[in-house]
Every structure is written in C-alpha cells, then in structure tokens.
Design an enzyme around this catalytic site. Structure first.
Site, PDB file in Angstrom:
ATOM      1  N   LYS A  77      14.666 -28.951 -26.561  1.00  0.00           N
ATOM      2  CA  LYS A  77      14.205 -27.667 -27.101  1.00  0.00           C
ATOM      3  C   LYS A  77      13.291 -26.996 -26.093  1.00  0.00           C
ATOM      4  CE  LYS A  77      11.848 -25.682 -31.156  1.00  0.00           C
ATOM      5  NZ  LYS A  77      11.243 -25.964 -32.482  1.00  0.00           N
ATOM      6  N   SER A 155      12.712 -23.325 -36.531  1.00  0.00           N
ATOM      7  CA  SER A 155      12.837 -22.708 -35.221  1.00  0.00           C
ATOM      8  C   SER A 155      13.765 -23.460 -34.276  1.00  0.00           C
ATOM      9  CB  SER A 155      11.447 -22.622 -34.580  1.00  0.00           C
ATOM     10  OG  SER A 155      10.929 -23.929 -34.321  1.00  0.00           O
ATOM     11  N   SER A 179      10.796 -26.923 -39.221  1.00  0.00           N
ATOM     12  CA  SER A 179      11.640 -26.407 -38.137  1.00  0.00           C
ATOM     13  C   SER A 179      12.624 -27.401 -37.546  1.00  0.00           C
ATOM     14  CB  SER A 179      10.757 -25.844 -37.015  1.00  0.00           C
ATOM     15  OG  SER A 179      10.133 -24.662 -37.454  1.00  0.00           O
TER      16      SER A 179
END
Length: 490
Positions: A77, A155, A179
């Site tokens: 990420k 997210s 998230s």
C-alpha cells in the site's frame, strides 16, 4: 490451475519443490498488472525490482537457503515508505516523494523474501472508504453490478482490488477505522487488522496515530496468518509496539472451537443492515454452534457513539499529523507567486490537499481550538474509554464477537449516497479500532447481484489466535470462491 490463482500456502509448497520458479510466478502477476491496468489499483509499478528479487529467490531456493516468503509476489500500500521507491499516500502533496528509509512492515516482508510488484492506491492520506479520493484517480472493484463499476472500498482499495483481480498474491493495508476490513469485504477477500501495537507503524505515513494499524489482505485465512507471522513484533523504532512474543498463528487453524463462546451484539442489528447480510450472519452463527461453540447475545450499548467519537478523534489527530506538509522541507510546494511565509503555507496546502483531506483537517483543527477542545475532543476521549470498557465487559463472557463487516455490498459512486451514508459503511468496524482490538473480515456469501458479503470476527487484545481459529471455520463453512480467474471471468 493458473499461477495467479494460487494461494500463498500453495505457492510456497510448489516453490519449495521447485515445480514452479519465482521468476515465472512473478511474471504471471506482472502480466495481470498490464491486463487489468484499467482497475487503476497501482500508483507505482515496480516490475524490474520484482523480477530482480525473483531471480534472487530462485537462487536461494536452488541452494536450500529459502526464506519464509521466498518468491511470493506482493503489493505494498502506498502509505508504507519504501526506500528508493516513490511513496505518495495518493496525494499531490507527496507526488514525487522518494523515501530514504523503509517502513518496518515492508522491510520485514522484503527480508522474508517477497517480490515487490508495486505500490497500490488508496484514499488520499487514507481518508475515505471508497478509494475515490486518490489524486491518481479512482480505483475500481473487480466485481461489477450489472456491468456497472463499483468502489473497492477504502482506504486500502488499491490493495484489495489488486489481490482480488490477481495482480498480487497479497498486499499490505492499514486500518484506521476499517480500511482493511471494509475493502476486503467489498472485494471478497480476507483482511486482518491486528491488535494496536502488534505490528510497527514506523515508516507508515500517519493519519491518526492512536488508531492506525498495519495489516494484510489476502485470499485465505491461512495466508493472513502466514503474513501476520512476519509483520508482527516489537520494534524499537515504534514505542507503541508491545513487548510480546509472536506465536505461529497458523498452528491454531483447524483446531476445535467446542466450548468457546461467540458474542452476538444486539446493537449491531441495525435497520441499516442489508437483510442478506443478516441472513448470512444468522446462518454462520448457527453453523458455528453446530461445531460446538456457544452463541451468546451480548450488549455493546455505547456502539451508537462509535462513529461520532471516531469522526472527532481521527480528524483531530490528522490535523496534527498533517501539519508537517507545509512546503518547506519536502513534498509539494506551490508554484503560484507568494509574498510571505504564511501565504506560501496557505497556497501549498490549498493546492496540495484534496477536498476530503481539507474537510477533515478543517474539522480536526476546529475541534482542537480552545472553544471546542473540552466539550468535543476531551468528551470524545472519555467516551472512547467507555467504549473500551464495553468491550472489556463483553469479553469477560465470550471469546470472540461475530458481526457483519459492512452494512451491505460494494456500491457505485453513482448511487445516491450522502457523505453520511458513506461514513456509515464503517459502523461495524470503528468500534474495534477505537478499542484497539484485533478483527478479521471473511467473505461468506453473495448478495442478489452476485457481490461479496463479509462477516467480522473481533477478539480480545493480542488474541489473534482465537479469531484465526474461528475465521478458519467460517471460511470452511462458507466455501467462498475468490480465485482471480473466477472473479475476472476468465
């Protein structure tokens, strides 16, 4: 079976037997990255780095020096700093930032032998639950609803989209209020947020420091356990990590749950909950009961305050953490003419941050003013303590709590949802975040449109072993098929 349909456990086995090579496995994922570029899961692709690492992996395997995750292709990420590789947090503010250091989580994975395919997209600075707020464009869910594009959740939506579509075998994520768990549910994957302090936050671009937790997204419970084995542990660079031994989380998989107690919170049976999720929730609880577990109805009365508390504390901490982005030392600086330092700050932050980040920073800055500090921020902190107490009381009676992961399936940006409706997608995940508890999302079925639905298992602090034990049984009962070739209709 296609190489990109393998789980980590399967790939580890085939690599160790030298039935496949790390290079051919990595190439298969690189091919899919090109094939499914339209999902926009990646911000920065690193195929050359991945292939170089794969060649080293094959050498190590050939000389019987294989590390724990030797040759496993993963995505990181783009909130985790990676030395020498651009790290943007999906923001214009960090569009060209290249760190000179490595986050602890990515360093542990690299030292364990993974090949790094690239950096995945997210909501800007991890603020959002749709992956629509990235400066680098929207990320799409591999699943569609009657041909319509859907959000992957956020997210960590880029990570979830990449894993579900076979562009990565697994990916790191970070979870502040859901998230990891919410995008895992939307994309039919397994995602774990460990206990706060189980894994290091060092080198992760900060959003809300008392809530941010690194974790992982993969296709199976076993793969999650394998990865958590690697990323967990105390870190001198992060004083919030706990000085606790890291067990082998895979050893409990398949163990009996007979005699263990499952809590079903009455307050989680909301009118916002999709009836299809409720049905799966009831069915899985009964099936776990048939395996010898005891289902107990419990109460978490302060659950109704979780969202408002979260949306006071998180923006307040974000306003403090993001104050460093002022155009002085690193990151974006305005190209517009300015006549004072204050004007440079103002223009830089106005141009460098997106709308969602600005909104949260304004809220957070307001909350921390003298006028609102005591009646809003301090009150939220006290309520958070009471929410923690609620969980502590429930865990005196049960071993785990079983809840939905989200209110329903993935939605489209074109659906007539208000900002509040979008925030309500976190209603089942923020409680565990506020209390610092471990929680895992497992796909358990589909809605009428063929979209994944997930359930969440919440455990006691540092008791990831028990939630893995339950999650493994839920996975076996559900028989959810998330092989990328099926998801992508190949």
């Amino acid at each position: 079976m296609k190489l990109t349909d393998l789980t980590i456990a399967q790939a580890k086995n085939l690599l160790s037997k030298r039935e496949i090579s790390a290079v051919e496995l990595t190439r298969a994922y690189i091919d899919n990255m090109e094939k499914y570029k339209g999902l926009n899961a990646f911000i920065t692709e690193t195929p050359e780095i991945a292939l170089s690492q794969a060649r080293v992996a094959d050498e190590n395997i050939a000389h019987d020096k294989a590390r724990f995750l030797e040759g496993i292709p993963m995505a990181i990420k783009d909130l985790f700093c990676t030395k020498g590789v651009r790290t943007t947090a999906s923001s214009k503010m960090l569009e060209n930032f290249i760190p000179e250091y490595e986050s602890t989580v990515s360093e542990k994975l690299l030292n364990a032998g993974i090949t790094m395919l690239g950096k995945t997209s997210l909501d800007e600075f991890a603020m959002g639950s749709t992956n629509l707020t990235s400066y680098f464009g929207e990320v799409k869910n591999p699943y569609k609803r009657n041909g319509e594009d859907l959000v992957p959740g956020g997210s960590s939506g880029g990570s979830a989209s990449a894993v579900a579509s076979g562009q990565a075998m697994a990916a790191t994520g970070s979870d502040t209020g859901g998230s990891i768990r919410q995008p895992s549910s939307f994309c039919g994957l397994v995602g774990i947020k460990p206990t706060y302090g189980r894994a290091s936050r060092y080198g992760i671009v900060a959003f809300a420091s008392s809530l941010d937790v690194p974790g992982v997204i993969a296709r199976t419970v076993e793969d999650n356990a394998l990865l958590l084995n690697v990323i967990s542990g105390q870190d001198d660079k992060d004083p919030t990590t706990a000085p606790r031994a890291v067990p082998d989380f895979t050893k409990v998989l398949g163990e009996s749950i007979k005699g263990l107690k499952i809590g079903i919170p009455t307050e989680y049976k909301s009118d916002k909950l999709n009836p299809e999720v409720q049905k799966l929730w009831d069915e899985r609880a009964k099936e776990l009961e048939s395996l010898g577990a005891e289902v107990v109805e419990v109460s978490l009365p302060l659950t109704k305050f979780s969202l408002p508390v979260y949306y006071i504390i998180a923006p307040a901490e974000a306003s403090s953490n993001l104050a460093r982005y002022d155009g002085v030392k690193y990151g974006y600086r305005t190209k517009s003419p300015f006549h004072s330092l204050d004007e440079m700050y103002e223009l830089t932050r106005t141009e460098g941050f997106g709308a969602e980040v600005k909104k949260r920073l304004l809220i957070g800055s307001t909350i921390l003013t003298e006028e609102f500090y005591e009646r809003s921020y301090l009150k939220a902190l006290k309520t958070r303590r009471l929410i923690c107490n609620d969980f502590d009381e429930v865990f005196k009676k049960v071993d785990v709590i079983l809840t939905p992961s989200t209110t329903g399936a993935a939605f489209s940006k074109n659906d007539s949802l208000s900002p509040l409706d979008v925030y309500l997608n976190d209603i089942y995940t923020v409680g565990a975040s506020l209390a610092g508890l471990p929680a895992i999302s497992i796909p358990v079925g589909y809605d009428k449109n063929g979209l994944p639905l997930g359930l969440q298992v919440i455990g006691k602090r540092f008791d990831e072993e028990t939630i893995f034990k339950f999650a493994h049984h839920i996975e076996a009962i559900s028989k959810f098929d998330n092989t990328p070739s099926k998801v992508m209709g190949e």
